[in-house]
Design an enzyme around this catalytic site. Structure first.
Site, PDB file in Angstrom:
ATOM      1  N   GLU A  50       6.947  -5.510  -2.919  1.00  0.00           N
ATOM      2  CA  GLU A  50       7.124  -4.038  -3.482  1.00  0.00           C
ATOM      3  C   GLU A  50       6.335  -3.144  -2.806  1.00  0.00           C
ATOM      4  O   GLU A  50       5.035  -3.207  -2.639  1.00  0.00           O
ATOM      5  CB  GLU A  50       6.636  -4.115  -4.961  1.00  0.00           C
ATOM      6  N   CYS A  87       9.168   1.775 -10.651  1.00  0.00           N
ATOM      7  CA  CYS A  87       9.368   0.369 -10.633  1.00  0.00           C
ATOM      8  C   CYS A  87      10.728  -0.251 -10.431  1.00  0.00           C
ATOM      9  O   CYS A  87      10.906  -1.380  -9.747  1.00  0.00           O
ATOM     10  CB  CYS A  87       8.808  -0.412 -12.129  1.00  0.00           C
ATOM     11  N   GLY A  99       2.164  -1.959 -14.935  1.00  0.00           N
ATOM     12  CA  GLY A  99       1.626  -1.917 -13.754  1.00  0.00           C
ATOM     13  C   GLY A  99       2.017  -3.007 -12.782  1.00  0.00           C
ATOM     14  O   GLY A  99       3.097  -3.211 -12.859  1.00  0.00           O
ATOM     15  N   SER A 100       0.908  -3.251 -11.870  1.00  0.00           N
ATOM     16  CA  SER A 100       1.588  -4.327 -10.655  1.00  0.00           C
ATOM     17  C   SER A 100       1.680  -5.649 -11.337  1.00  0.00           C
ATOM     18  O   SER A 100       1.084  -6.046 -12.100  1.00  0.00           O
ATOM     19  CB  SER A 100       0.469  -4.142  -9.602  1.00  0.00           C
ATOM     20  N   THR A 101       2.277  -6.555 -10.753  1.00  0.00           N
ATOM     21  CA  THR A 101       2.683  -7.838 -11.008  1.00  0.00           C
ATOM     22  C   THR A 101       1.252  -8.805 -10.811  1.00  0.00           C
ATOM     23  O   THR A 101       1.044  -9.427 -11.804  1.00  0.00           O
ATOM     24  CB  THR A 101       3.621  -8.577 -10.156  1.00  0.00           C
ATOM     25  N   VAL A 138      -2.086  -7.612 -11.320  1.00  0.00           N
ATOM     26  CA  VAL A 138      -2.767  -7.031 -12.339  1.00  0.00           C
ATOM     27  C   VAL A 138      -2.159  -7.853 -13.901  1.00  0.00           C
ATOM     28  O   VAL A 138      -2.901  -8.292 -14.670  1.00  0.00           O
ATOM     29  CB  VAL A 138      -3.106  -5.840 -12.644  1.00  0.00           C
ATOM     30  N   GLY A 139      -0.754  -7.666 -13.839  1.00  0.00           N
ATOM     31  CA  GLY A 139      -0.305  -8.266 -14.867  1.00  0.00           C
ATOM     32  C   GLY A 139      -0.421  -9.796 -15.110  1.00  0.00           C
ATOM     33  O   GLY A 139      -0.682 -10.350 -16.315  1.00  0.00           O
TER      34      GLY A 139
HETATM   35  P1  NAD Z   1      -2.033  -1.331 -11.160  1.00  0.00           P
HETATM   36  O1  NAD Z   1      -1.529  -2.579 -11.990  1.00  0.00           O
HETATM   37  O2  NAD Z   1      -3.085  -1.177 -10.178  1.00  0.00           O
HETATM   38  O3  NAD Z   1      -2.844  -0.602 -12.370  1.00  0.00           O
HETATM   39  C1  NAD Z   1      -2.196  -0.174 -13.833  1.00  0.00           C
HETATM   40  C2  NAD Z   1      -2.910  -0.081 -14.749  1.00  0.00           C
HETATM   41  O4  NAD Z   1      -3.903  -1.132 -15.058  1.00  0.00           O
HETATM   42  C3  NAD Z   1      -4.038   1.113 -14.387  1.00  0.00           C
HETATM   43  O5  NAD Z   1      -4.507   1.891 -15.643  1.00  0.00           O
HETATM   44  C4  NAD Z   1      -5.385   0.335 -14.026  1.00  0.00           C
HETATM   45  O6  NAD Z   1      -6.532   0.982 -14.105  1.00  0.00           O
HETATM   46  C5  NAD Z   1      -5.284  -0.708 -14.880  1.00  0.00           C
HETATM   47  N1  NAD Z   1      -5.960  -2.098 -14.244  1.00  0.00           N
HETATM   48  C6  NAD Z   1      -6.269  -2.463 -12.885  1.00  0.00           C
HETATM   49  N2  NAD Z   1      -6.736  -3.612 -12.861  1.00  0.00           N
HETATM   50  C7  NAD Z   1      -6.870  -4.037 -14.038  1.00  0.00           C
HETATM   51  C8  NAD Z   1      -7.346  -5.251 -14.906  1.00  0.00           C
HETATM   52  N3  NAD Z   1      -7.981  -6.254 -14.235  1.00  0.00           N
HETATM   53  N4  NAD Z   1      -7.567  -5.461 -16.215  1.00  0.00           N
HETATM   54  C9  NAD Z   1      -6.921  -4.449 -16.902  1.00  0.00           C
HETATM   55  N5  NAD Z   1      -6.253  -3.355 -16.289  1.00  0.00           N
HETATM   56  C10 NAD Z   1      -6.359  -3.086 -15.165  1.00  0.00           C
HETATM   57  O7  NAD Z   1      -0.607  -0.460 -11.081  1.00  0.00           O
HETATM   58  P2  NAD Z   1      -0.541   0.928 -10.335  1.00  0.00           P
HETATM   59  O8  NAD Z   1      -0.724   0.800  -8.955  1.00  0.00           O
HETATM   60  O9  NAD Z   1      -1.112   1.948 -11.246  1.00  0.00           O
HETATM   61  O10 NAD Z   1       1.187   1.179 -10.618  1.00  0.00           O
HETATM   62  C11 NAD Z   1       1.915   0.636  -9.800  1.00  0.00           C
HETATM   63  C12 NAD Z   1       2.620  -0.428 -10.305  1.00  0.00           C
HETATM   64  O11 NAD Z   1       3.249  -0.410 -11.652  1.00  0.00           O
HETATM   65  C13 NAD Z   1       3.838  -0.888  -9.604  1.00  0.00           C
HETATM   66  O12 NAD Z   1       3.699  -2.305  -9.230  1.00  0.00           O
HETATM   67  C14 NAD Z   1       5.233  -0.566 -10.545  1.00  0.00           C
HETATM   68  O13 NAD Z   1       6.409  -1.373 -10.178  1.00  0.00           O
HETATM   69  C15 NAD Z   1       4.397  -0.778 -11.773  1.00  0.00           C
HETATM   70  N6  NAD Z   1       5.373  -0.099 -12.684  1.00  0.00           N
HETATM   71  C16 NAD Z   1       6.279  -1.144 -13.657  1.00  0.00           C
HETATM   72  C17 NAD Z   1       7.075  -0.232 -14.468  1.00  0.00           C
HETATM   73  C18 NAD Z   1       8.044  -1.233 -15.328  1.00  0.00           C
HETATM   74  O14 NAD Z   1       8.445  -0.637 -16.412  1.00  0.00           O
HETATM   75  N7  NAD Z   1       8.352  -2.175 -14.970  1.00  0.00           N
HETATM   76  C19 NAD Z   1       7.028   1.026 -14.549  1.00  0.00           C
HETATM   77  C20 NAD Z   1       6.362   1.843 -13.590  1.00  0.00           C
HETATM   78  C21 NAD Z   1       5.222   1.144 -12.740  1.00  0.00           C
END
Ligand code: NAD
Length: 499
Positions: free
Chosen positions: A391, A290, A234-236, A238-239
């Site tokens: 991004e 991503c 997911g996003s940096t 949240v990561g």
């Molecule tokens: P996001 O970070 O908003 O959400 C990802 C997941 O995390 C969702 O299931 C969401 O419900 C969950 N989430 C949100 N807040 C949370 C928290 N506080 N604790 C735990 N889980 C939580 O990302 P998105 O908008 O769904 O996806 C887009 C992002 O994902 C982009 O930044 C993209 O670059 C990244 N991405 C990375 C890869 C990779 O392999 N590096 C692949 C695809 C997408």
């Protein structure tokens, strides 16, 4: 697991082998971004549901058929799952399109390819082993074994919901872990359909659990003290939060995060090929990947020629219904993402970037209901602008000129991210130099956006921690245990007679 009529489908989540509603009965909708239709609803899992799912996963890990399963038995289940994915690939693909507006012609191939992940990691289940060590301590037999971690939380985004899930699920199960999945709130249904196949494949109850919900559900899962490892894509932003939560109890964590990847065009490149690669690299999945090559660095001698060719092609991309196989670009996945992409177009204009094509919603009234954004190209961009540093996750590409190889490397590496990079040149020596100099987890030369289960994928810097796919992936789902066996003192140390 579904009830209701064709107009609106109702789904349940999977906890301990039982298809369940949320304990407090709350639900939320899945919305088709092409026509705005609320086509399905799913449970909104709260803390109580998350707790039940983690307990089910823990119980399945500690006792019962999964705890006792041999590597070959785990492999057989993974192979069966691969077969079922092949059989139902069309249904799985269609549902993903309804959820996120990605092209059917792209998702269909991506979904069929998922069986390969199951087969590859089935092989890994049967071949993962420790080592016998050359002990320098007399009389000791020392060896290592690789053991599963326990309960894995798998949290996924919406852009490739099943692919990014399988990248986690296959190594986790191959190693003997149990899993609680929290799919994106934008794309829950495709994961629930996969859950049905997991059940049909014969995985015992509790080995794979699915809780549907929003960020709060994901946060409850990552906080749970009985989760041993968090695998997140997911996003940096949240990561970072997840890494901090994991650090508190030293839970294992792997993070696949965002990117702002450079795609670098040298003057000796095959230009038509490079234009194709840049287009597919950034406009596929409506820019919601991503690894999108969203910063295109073009040598100054060919900048204008390249820009003209790229704009010509971008203008002719056929936007439309993502379920139509003729369509070349679909919608973005959800309303908040649509607003964000349009905002970035305004930001780029205010920063002084030159809009070459695109820049808003398409004019066609037939597309007015959908979350569309035109393929958008900016030139006159410098690497310090927000449009070059942040991004966007949408169909926007910026062109940045460079003078020579050193200059290209400096611009390419001047980013907080490090997920991927592309290089277009016919000079083999230069290609090798660039591979070494670029700070990114993947470098493609004369191609872009290729991934496969054989190839480790992951990021440097803010793009993440750990690697998915490839032989390395199993390391992120196992602990190494070292065993020392004292073989008795009948074998004397020849160099120390008193020992
Ligand atoms: P996001 O970070 O908003 O959400 C990802 C997941 O995390 C969702 O299931 C969401 O419900 C969950 N989430 C949100 N807040 C949370 C928290 N506080 N604790 C735990 N889980 C939580 O990302 P998105 O908008 O769904 O996806 C887009 C992002 O994902 C982009 O930044 C993209 O670059 C990244 N991405 C990375 C890869 C990779 O392999 N590096 C692949 C695809 C997408």
């Amino acid at each position: 697991m579904t009830t209701g009529n064709a107009k609106r489908e109702h789904y349940q989540m999977l906890i301990g082998g039982v298809w369940s509603d949320a304990a407090d009965g709350r639900r939320f909708d899945s919305i088709n971004p092409f026509d705005g239709h609320h086509w399905a609803d799913v449970p909104l899992a709260g803390d109580e549901d998350v707790d039940a799912a983690v307990h089910a996963a823990r119980a399945a890990f500690e006792e019962g058929p999964w705890a006792a399963a041999s590597p070959s038995q785990r492999a057989a289940l993974l192979r069966r799952l691969g077969d079922l994915i092949t059989e139902r690939a069309d249904d799985l693909a269609r549902v993903q399109v309804l959820e996120n507006g990605k092209l059917i012609r792209e998702v269909a191939g991506q979904t069929r390819a998922l069986a390969g992940h199951c087969y590859f990691f089935a092989g890994i289940a049967e071949t993962t082993h420790g080592h016998t060590l050359a002990s320098s301590v007399p009389n000791m037999h020392v060896f290592t074994v690789r053991e599963p971690l326990g309960v894995v939380a798998a949290i996924t985004p919406w852009n490739s919901p099943l692919a990014l899930l399988l990248w986690k699920l296959c190594p986790a199960l191959a190693a003997g872990n149990t899993v609680v999945i929290k799919p994106s709130e934008v794309t829950p249904v495709s994961t629930l359909l996969l859950g049905r196949l997991i059940e049909e494949a014969g995985f015992p109850a509790g080995v794979v659990n699915i809780v549907t919900g929003e960020g709060a559900t994901g946060a409850a899962l990552t906080r749970h003290p009985d989760v041993d490892k968090i695998a997140f894509t997911g996003s940096t932003a949240v990561g970072r939060t997840i890494a901090a939560t994991a650090a508190e109890r030293l839970a294992r964590v792997s993070l696949e995060l965002g990117g702002k990847s450079p795609n670098i065009i040298f003057p000796d490149a095959d230009l038509p090929n490079a234009v194709n690669g840049v287009l597919a690299g950034v406009f596929a999945a409506t820019g919601q990947t991503c690894m999108a090559g969203s910063r295109v660095l073009v040598h100054q001698d060919i900048h204008d020629e390249f820009a003209t060719a790229l704009v010509e092609r971008a203008k002719n991309i056929k936007i439309g219904d993502p379920l139509d196989p003729e369509t070349e670009m679909g919608t973005v996945a959800c309303l908040s993402q649509h607003r964000k992409v349009l905002d970035y177009i305004e930001i780029a204009k205010k920063e002084g970037a030159t809009l070459l094509t695109g820049g808003g919603r398409p004019a066609d009234p037939a597309l007015s209901e959908g979350l569309f954004v035109e393929p958008t190209v900016f030139s006159g961009v410098t690497n310090d602008m927000r449009i070059a540093r942040e991004e966007v996750f949408g169909p926007i590409v910026v062109l940045i000129p460079f003078r020579d190889e050193d200059h290209a490397v400096t611009i390419a590496n001047d980013t907080p991210f490090g997920l991927a990079a592309g290089v277009w040149t016919i000079d083999v020596a230069r290609a090798h130099r660039m591979i070494r100099r670029l700070r990114a987890g993947t470098v493609w030369v004369n191609n872009y956006r290729k991934t496969n289960y054989i190839a480790p994928f992951g990021g440097f810097k803010d793009s993440g921690l750990g690697r998915e796919n490839g032989l390395e992936a199993i390391n992120d789902y196992t602990e190494v245990k070292t065993a020392w066996i004292d073989m008795g003192n009948q074998i004397k140390d020849p160099f120390n007679p008193r020992a």
